[in-house]
Design an enzyme around this catalytic site. Structure first.
Site, mmCIF file in Angstrom:
data_model
loop_
_atom_site.group_PDB
_atom_site.id
_atom_site.type_symbol
_atom_site.label_atom_id
_atom_site.label_comp_id
_atom_site.label_asym_id
_atom_site.label_seq_id
_atom_site.Cartn_x
_atom_site.Cartn_y
_atom_site.Cartn_z
ATOM 1 N N ASP A 89 0.845 -1.200 0.000
ATOM 2 C CA ASP A 89 0.000 0.000 0.000
ATOM 3 C C ASP A 89 0.873 1.241 0.000
ATOM 4 O OD1 ASP A 89 -2.672 -0.935 0.028
ATOM 5 O OD2 ASP A 89 -2.494 -1.460 2.136
ATOM 6 N N ASP A 145 -9.991 -5.941 -1.443
ATOM 7 C CA ASP A 145 -9.092 -5.284 -0.480
ATOM 8 C C ASP A 145 -9.906 -4.603 0.617
ATOM 9 O OD1 ASP A 145 -6.886 -4.236 0.753
ATOM 10 O OD2 ASP A 145 -6.438 -2.753 -0.805
HETATM 11 C C1 DX5 Z 1 -6.021 -0.401 2.273
HETATM 12 C C2 DX5 Z 1 -5.318 -1.618 2.812
HETATM 13 C C3 DX5 Z 1 -6.112 -2.249 3.882
HETATM 14 C C4 DX5 Z 1 -5.573 -3.538 4.297
HETATM 15 C C5 DX5 Z 1 -5.960 -3.743 5.685
HETATM 16 O O1 DX5 Z 1 -5.891 -0.281 0.952
HETATM 17 O O2 DX5 Z 1 -4.915 -2.521 1.825
HETATM 18 O O3 DX5 Z 1 -7.447 -2.360 3.544
HETATM 19 O O4 DX5 Z 1 -5.879 -4.535 3.418
HETATM 20 O O5 DX5 Z 1 -6.509 -4.958 5.946
HETATM 21 P P1 DX5 Z 1 -7.592 -5.084 7.089
HETATM 22 O O6 DX5 Z 1 -8.833 -4.397 6.580
HETATM 23 O O7 DX5 Z 1 -7.741 -6.544 7.259
HETATM 24 O O8 DX5 Z 1 -7.034 -4.413 8.308
HETATM 25 ZN ZN ZN Z 2 -4.475 -1.956 -0.505
#
Ligand code: DX5
Ligand code: ZN
Length: 229
Positions: free
Chosen positions: A37, A178
């Site tokens: 990210d 995602d």
């Molecule tokens: C945003 C990130 C999050 C990431 C977090 O683009 O990529 O959404 O996946 O995962 P969770 O929602 O499981 O904390």
């Molecule tokens: Zn992401």
């Protein structure tokens, strides 16, 4: 068509106090991709990973990298992202005036092109760029933060994406999901047609399990969901 579901680890959720150990565990569990990210503090109200982390991860492992650019005007960074080793680059539909040109730029640079849709962005926007896409990312939360709750309508959006791909002969395009990819939600996501699951704090980096345990659990859940189809 036989579809294989790939599991990804959202690197922003790793323990940076001991990144080497987390990456060793991801390697041992044969995770399919690292999801990177990259946030610019403008497209989303937060900052996250960068090219130096991609480099560090590459030095630590051979896991393929897939980059999610949460930045305005991603065309400014596409070449650098590919040069930094990304196999896939996902750009947001909402982040650039010239979506088709930017997708083309990704392929020209030698990577696979992903288009990412915020929850409110309709699938109809993809109608004329289907041939320019290798992956569609359905954001099941608004991007920018980990640990959010899935927006229920997004399960229907995943299903509608599969319907669209099948109806237009584009079943080769990956459907990535995602945000809040949890043990509970994965069966519905797979049943709806998702083929790339981004695991963050909701699964791969769940606080109650080791990375190895979490990945094994996800794989069992995915297998069961595939068999049920
Ligand atoms: C945003 C990130 C999050 C990431 C977090 O683009 O990529 O959404 O996946 O995962 P969770 O929602 O499981 O904390
Ligand atoms: Zn992401």
């Amino acid at each position: 068509m036989e579809r294989s579901v790939k599991l990804e680890a959202s690197l922003a959720c790793a323990n940076f106090r001991n990144l080497e150990s987390d990456i060793a565990q991801l390697t041992a569990a044969k995770i399919d991709f690292l999801h990177i990210d990259i946030m610019d503090g403008k497209f989303v109200p937060n900052f996250a990973l960068d090219f130096s982390i991609m480099q560090t991860a590459r030095e630590l492992c051979a896991i393929p990298q897939e980059c999610h650019l949460m930045v305005v005007e991603p065309e400014r960074y596409i070449d650098k992202t590919v040069a930094s080793g990304a196999e896939y680059v996902g750009i947001h539909y909402e982040a650039t005036y010239h979506v088709q040109r930017s997708l083309q730029q990704i392929r020209d640079a030698g990577a696979k092109a992903g288009i990412v849709l915020n929850p409110a962005t309709p699938l109809t926007n993809l109608e004329y760029i289907m041939d320019d896409i290798d992956m569609i990312t359905i954001m099941t939360v608004n991007p920018g933060f980990v640990g959010q709750k899935l927006i229920p309508a997004m399960l229907r959006k995943i299903k509608d994406t599969r319907t669209l791909l099948s109806a237009t002969g584009h079943d080769n395009i990956e459907i990535q999901v995602d945000g809040n990819v949890s043990f509970q939600q994965i069966p519905e996501m797979v049943a709806a047609g998702a083929t790339m699951l981004v695991g963050g704090t909701s699964s791969v980096f769940h606080k109650d399990y080791s990375i190895g345990e979490a990945i094994a659990a996800v794989r069992t859940i995915v297998k069961r969901a595939e068999a049920a189809q």
